[in-house]
Design a protein around this motif. Structure first.
Motif, PDB file in Angstrom:
ATOM      1  N   ARG A   1       2.564   1.605  -3.476  1.00 33.50           N
ATOM      2  CA  ARG A   1       1.656   2.434  -4.469  1.00 33.50           C
ATOM      3  C   ARG A   1       1.396   3.488  -4.329  1.00 33.50           C
ATOM      4  NH1 ARG A   1      -0.778  -3.322  -3.994  1.00 33.50           N
ATOM      5  NH2 ARG A   1      -0.055  -4.272  -5.828  1.00 33.50           N
ATOM      6  N   LYS A   2       1.652   4.274  -3.418  1.00 30.79           N
ATOM      7  CA  LYS A   2       1.401   5.806  -3.097  1.00 30.79           C
ATOM      8  C   LYS A   2       2.699   6.415  -3.206  1.00 30.79           C
ATOM      9  CE  LYS A   2      -2.724   5.659  -1.777  1.00 30.79           C
ATOM     10  NZ  LYS A   2      -3.806   6.276  -2.350  1.00 30.79           N
TER      11      LYS A   2
ATOM     12  N   ASN B   1       1.655  10.044  -8.008  1.00 28.27           N
ATOM     13  CA  ASN B   1       2.303  10.022  -6.909  1.00 28.27           C
ATOM     14  C   ASN B   1       3.195  11.181  -6.952  1.00 28.27           C
ATOM     15  OD1 ASN B   1       0.907   7.772  -5.950  1.00 28.27           O
ATOM     16  ND2 ASN B   1       2.513   6.370  -6.741  1.00 28.27           N
TER      17      ASN B   1
ATOM     18  N   LYS C   1       0.809  -1.170   0.098  1.00 31.88           N
ATOM     19  CA  LYS C   1      -0.017  -0.108   0.030  1.00 31.88           C
ATOM     20  C   LYS C   1       0.789   1.099  -0.026  1.00 31.88           C
ATOM     21  CE  LYS C   1      -4.076  -2.251   2.038  1.00 31.88           C
ATOM     22  NZ  LYS C   1      -4.871  -2.178   3.570  1.00 31.88           N
TER      23      LYS C   1
END
Length: 91
Positions: free
Chosen positions: A70-71, A79, A67
């Motif tokens: 992915r950020k 991003n 998680k």
């Protein structure tokens, strides 16, 4: 073919390292650090409960890492900050 006990202990040790070391892993597993040390030293057997618990902790850790990745990954344009997007030709 059954798992070799030394291979299992090596993998368990790697799992403890991946989870942040002995103190953090003991806290995650809800056991005393001394009990974890005994298992790492091979003085106490790795039972199915501790193996199940550490496997669950590794899955949870991996999910949290995914998680966050992915950020943060620049592979996803959302991003990037505006400045980064301009610098990399995305803005």
């Amino acid at each position: 073919m059954p798992q070799d006990p030394m291979v299992q202990l090596t993998l368990f040790t790697q799992a403890v390292e991946a989870l942040g070391g002995q103190r953090g892993t003991a806290r995650i597993l809800g056991i005393e650090e001394s009990a974890l040390r005994r298992r790492l030293a091979g003085e106490e057997a790795l039972d199915s409960t501790i193996l199940r618990d550490i496997a669950r902790a590794l899955i949870d850790h991996a999910d949290r890492c995914r998680k966050i990745e992915r950020k943060l990954s620049p592979a996803f344009s959302e991003n990037l900050t505006a400045e980064q997007a301009e610098r990399f030709g995305g803005g």
